[in-house]
Design a protein around this motif. Structure first.
Motif, PDB file in Angstrom:
ATOM      1  N   PRO A   9       6.108  13.120  -6.662  1.00  9.44           N
ATOM      2  CA  PRO A   9       6.669  14.408  -5.831  1.00  9.44           C
ATOM      3  C   PRO A   9       5.864  15.388  -5.069  1.00  9.44           C
ATOM      4  O   PRO A   9       6.214  16.145  -4.258  1.00  9.44           O
ATOM      5  N   LEU A  10       4.471  15.091  -5.312  1.00  7.95           N
ATOM      6  CA  LEU A  10       3.274  16.003  -4.670  1.00  7.95           C
ATOM      7  C   LEU A  10       3.437  16.050  -3.188  1.00  7.95           C
ATOM      8  O   LEU A  10       3.483  16.957  -2.517  1.00  7.95           O
ATOM      9  N   LEU A  11       3.811  14.764  -2.795  1.00  5.25           N
ATOM     10  CA  LEU A  11       4.166  14.484  -1.243  1.00  5.25           C
ATOM     11  C   LEU A  11       5.187  15.413  -0.882  1.00  5.25           C
ATOM     12  O   LEU A  11       5.082  16.119   0.347  1.00  5.25           O
ATOM     13  N   PHE A  12       6.104  15.710  -1.655  1.00  2.60           N
ATOM     14  CA  PHE A  12       7.471  16.634  -1.129  1.00  2.60           C
ATOM     15  C   PHE A  12       7.046  18.120  -0.998  1.00  2.60           C
ATOM     16  O   PHE A  12       7.684  19.051  -0.766  1.00  2.60           O
ATOM     17  N   LYS A  13       5.971  18.478  -1.743  1.00  2.00           N
ATOM     18  CA  LYS A  13       5.124  19.798  -1.681  1.00  2.00           C
ATOM     19  C   LYS A  13       4.314  19.982  -0.615  1.00  2.00           C
ATOM     20  O   LYS A  13       3.895  21.106  -0.354  1.00  2.00           O
ATOM     21  N   ARG A  14       3.941  18.828  -0.030  1.00  2.68           N
ATOM     22  CA  ARG A  14       2.751  18.913   1.221  1.00  2.68           C
ATOM     23  C   ARG A  14       3.390  19.665   2.278  1.00  2.68           C
ATOM     24  O   ARG A  14       4.610  19.476   2.803  1.00  2.68           O
ATOM     25  N   LYS A  15       2.495  20.469   3.039  1.00  2.00           N
ATOM     26  CA  LYS A  15       2.945  21.126   4.126  1.00  2.00           C
ATOM     27  C   LYS A  15       3.092  20.471   5.350  1.00  2.00           C
ATOM     28  O   LYS A  15       2.219  19.483   5.445  1.00  2.00           O
ATOM     29  N   ASP A  16       4.177  20.577   6.111  1.00  2.00           N
ATOM     30  CA  ASP A  16       4.067  19.641   7.263  1.00  2.00           C
ATOM     31  C   ASP A  16       2.938  19.921   8.288  1.00  2.00           C
ATOM     32  O   ASP A  16       2.407  20.994   8.358  1.00  2.00           O
ATOM     33  N   THR A  17       2.487  18.809   8.951  1.00  2.38           N
ATOM     34  CA  THR A  17       1.441  18.713   9.967  1.00  2.38           C
ATOM     35  C   THR A  17       1.996  17.958  11.041  1.00  2.38           C
ATOM     36  O   THR A  17       3.199  17.565  11.037  1.00  2.38           O
ATOM     37  N   PHE A  18       1.169  17.811  12.099  1.00  7.50           N
ATOM     38  CA  PHE A  18       1.605  16.987  13.016  1.00  7.50           C
ATOM     39  C   PHE A  18       2.036  15.645  12.859  1.00  7.50           C
ATOM     40  O   PHE A  18       2.932  15.187  13.442  1.00  7.50           O
ATOM     41  N   LEU A  19       1.392  14.979  11.767  1.00  3.41           N
ATOM     42  CA  LEU A  19       1.708  13.715  11.622  1.00  3.41           C
ATOM     43  C   LEU A  19       2.319  13.614  10.346  1.00  3.41           C
ATOM     44  O   LEU A  19       2.857  12.316  10.192  1.00  3.41           O
ATOM     45  N   PHE A  20       2.745  14.630   9.629  1.00  4.77           N
ATOM     46  CA  PHE A  20       3.451  14.584   8.404  1.00  4.77           C
ATOM     47  C   PHE A  20       4.624  15.385   8.430  1.00  4.77           C
ATOM     48  O   PHE A  20       4.517  16.605   8.582  1.00  4.77           O
ATOM     49  N   LYS A  21       5.812  14.829   8.279  1.00  2.00           N
ATOM     50  CA  LYS A  21       6.926  15.862   8.087  1.00  2.00           C
ATOM     51  C   LYS A  21       7.823  15.543   6.973  1.00  2.00           C
ATOM     52  O   LYS A  21       8.077  14.329   6.575  1.00  2.00           O
ATOM     53  N   LYS A  22       8.153  16.689   5.958  1.00  2.00           N
ATOM     54  CA  LYS A  22       8.944  16.196   5.015  1.00  2.00           C
ATOM     55  C   LYS A  22      10.176  15.512   5.180  1.00  2.00           C
ATOM     56  O   LYS A  22      10.747  14.615   4.464  1.00  2.00           O
ATOM     57  N   VAL A  62       0.930  -1.027  -0.103  1.00  2.00           N
ATOM     58  CA  VAL A  62       0.001  -0.132   0.083  1.00  2.00           C
ATOM     59  C   VAL A  62       0.710   1.141  -0.136  1.00  2.00           C
ATOM     60  O   VAL A  62       0.550   2.231  -0.764  1.00  2.00           O
ATOM     61  N   GLY A  63       1.988   1.324   0.792  1.00  2.00           N
ATOM     62  CA  GLY A  63       2.985   2.424   0.928  1.00  2.00           C
ATOM     63  C   GLY A  63       3.394   2.570  -0.299  1.00  2.00           C
ATOM     64  O   GLY A  63       3.691   3.770  -1.010  1.00  2.00           O
ATOM     65  N   TYR A  64       3.957   1.513  -1.164  1.00  2.00           N
ATOM     66  CA  TYR A  64       4.482   1.724  -2.633  1.00  2.00           C
ATOM     67  C   TYR A  64       3.568   2.171  -3.457  1.00  2.00           C
ATOM     68  O   TYR A  64       3.798   2.889  -4.243  1.00  2.00           O
ATOM     69  N   TRP A  65       2.182   1.761  -3.499  1.00  2.00           N
ATOM     70  CA  TRP A  65       1.245   2.182  -4.344  1.00  2.00           C
ATOM     71  C   TRP A  65       0.879   3.541  -4.198  1.00  2.00           C
ATOM     72  O   TRP A  65       0.775   4.456  -5.033  1.00  2.00           O
ATOM     73  N   PHE A  66       0.970   4.135  -2.734  1.00  2.00           N
ATOM     74  CA  PHE A  66       0.727   5.529  -2.484  1.00  2.00           C
ATOM     75  C   PHE A  66       1.661   6.344  -3.040  1.00  2.00           C
ATOM     76  O   PHE A  66       1.418   7.541  -3.307  1.00  2.00           O
ATOM     77  N   GLY A  67       2.651   5.986  -2.886  1.00  2.00           N
ATOM     78  CA  GLY A  67       4.064   6.746  -3.267  1.00  2.00           C
ATOM     79  C   GLY A  67       4.073   6.671  -4.882  1.00  2.00           C
ATOM     80  O   GLY A  67       4.485   7.775  -5.340  1.00  2.00           O
ATOM     81  N   LYS A  68       3.838   5.620  -5.555  1.00  2.00           N
ATOM     82  CA  LYS A  68       3.650   5.781  -7.077  1.00  2.00           C
ATOM     83  C   LYS A  68       2.627   6.556  -7.427  1.00  2.00           C
ATOM     84  O   LYS A  68       3.061   7.325  -8.460  1.00  2.00           O
ATOM     85  N   LYS A  69       1.595   6.691  -6.787  1.00  2.00           N
ATOM     86  CA  LYS A  69       0.483   7.730  -7.365  1.00  2.00           C
ATOM     87  C   LYS A  69       0.526   8.997  -7.062  1.00  2.00           C
ATOM     88  O   LYS A  69       0.342   9.743  -7.705  1.00  2.00           O
ATOM     89  N   SER A  70       1.067   9.195  -5.604  1.00  2.00           N
ATOM     90  CA  SER A  70       1.344  10.563  -5.252  1.00  2.00           C
ATOM     91  C   SER A  70       2.521  11.194  -5.663  1.00  2.00           C
ATOM     92  O   SER A  70       2.709  12.414  -6.117  1.00  2.00           O
TER      93      SER A  70
END
Length: 233
Positions: free
Chosen positions: A94-107, A84-92
């Protein structure tokens, strides 16, 4: 609000997880920690070790199956989580690297996993199984950089089986050899957490990581991760 905080505190307590959620909660946590970027804070190694101590009880409450089947189910969940992680990374991508940091997500966690992947290649999927935080983001990064599916699945399967079976069988057989092991679980959990997080902590504190070069003063990515074009046969 206090109830939510208490719940998250319980989620990092292996004994509470086993006592209140049993096998189903263990499967859910293993899946989240290996497949969802929000699961990086969940206990992995310590939960598996303690689950190994109670694996016979878990098997008895699950249709009285052989305990080895319980271990295999958890290993399979780890495999599916990474898929699932692999699929998520494949679909998302580089957009993940543009996502703003949150409490549960850190670039920075993504960049750490990417640098780890760049260093160890396909074997990073195997090695990352034994490293907290990194094991959550490694399959996502593998998907982002379009790691070959067959190669990913090989290391995914080998890594999950090695990780789950080694941790749970260690807990199971040590409990057989030392009957008083359950009386010292708090100390055992602390020791496991220290041992498993020490390499990551040393790297973070003393390692000359170029992670800071990836972000500007506002925390925005300066560069995008290279994405390989998948070769279609």
């Amino acid at each position: 609000m206090d109830q939510i905080i208490d719940f998250f505190k319980h989620l990092i307590d292996p004994e509470w997880i086993i006592a209140h959620g049993g096998l189903y909660l263990i499967l859910g946590i293993v899946f989240a920690e290996t497949g969802l970027f929000v699961g990086f804070f969940l206990p992995g190694d310590s939960l598996l070790f303690v689950a190994g101590i109670y694996v016979e009880e878990l098997a008895a409450h699950f249709f009285n199956v052989p305990y080895i089947l319980i271990i295999a189910m958890i290993a399979l969940t780890g495999i599916i989580g990474n898929m699932v992680g692999y699929w998520f990374g494949k679909k998302s991508g580089p957009l993940l690297f543009k996502r703003k940091d949150t409490f549960l997500f850190k670039k920075k966690h993504l960049w750490q996993a990417k640098e780890f992947y760049d260093k160890y290649g396909g074997g990073a999927i195997f090695v990352s199984r034994f490293l907290p935080v990194v094991r959550t983001f490694a399959p996502i990064v593998a998907g982002i950089v379009n790691m070959e599916r067959k190669k990913f699945m090989f290391w995914n399967v080998v890594g999950s089986i090695s990780w789950v079976f080694s941790m749970m069988l260690a807990g199971h057989f040590l409990n057989k050899a030392i009957p008083t092991l359950k009386d010292h679980l708090e100390w055992i959990i602390i020791i496991i957490v220290v041992i498993t997080t020490l390499p990551v902590a040393i790297k973070f504190i003393f390692g000359k990581s170029p992670i800071h070069k990836h972000f500007d003063e506002f925390g925005n990515p300066i560069e995008q991760p290279p994405v390989k074009e998948e070769i279609k046969s």
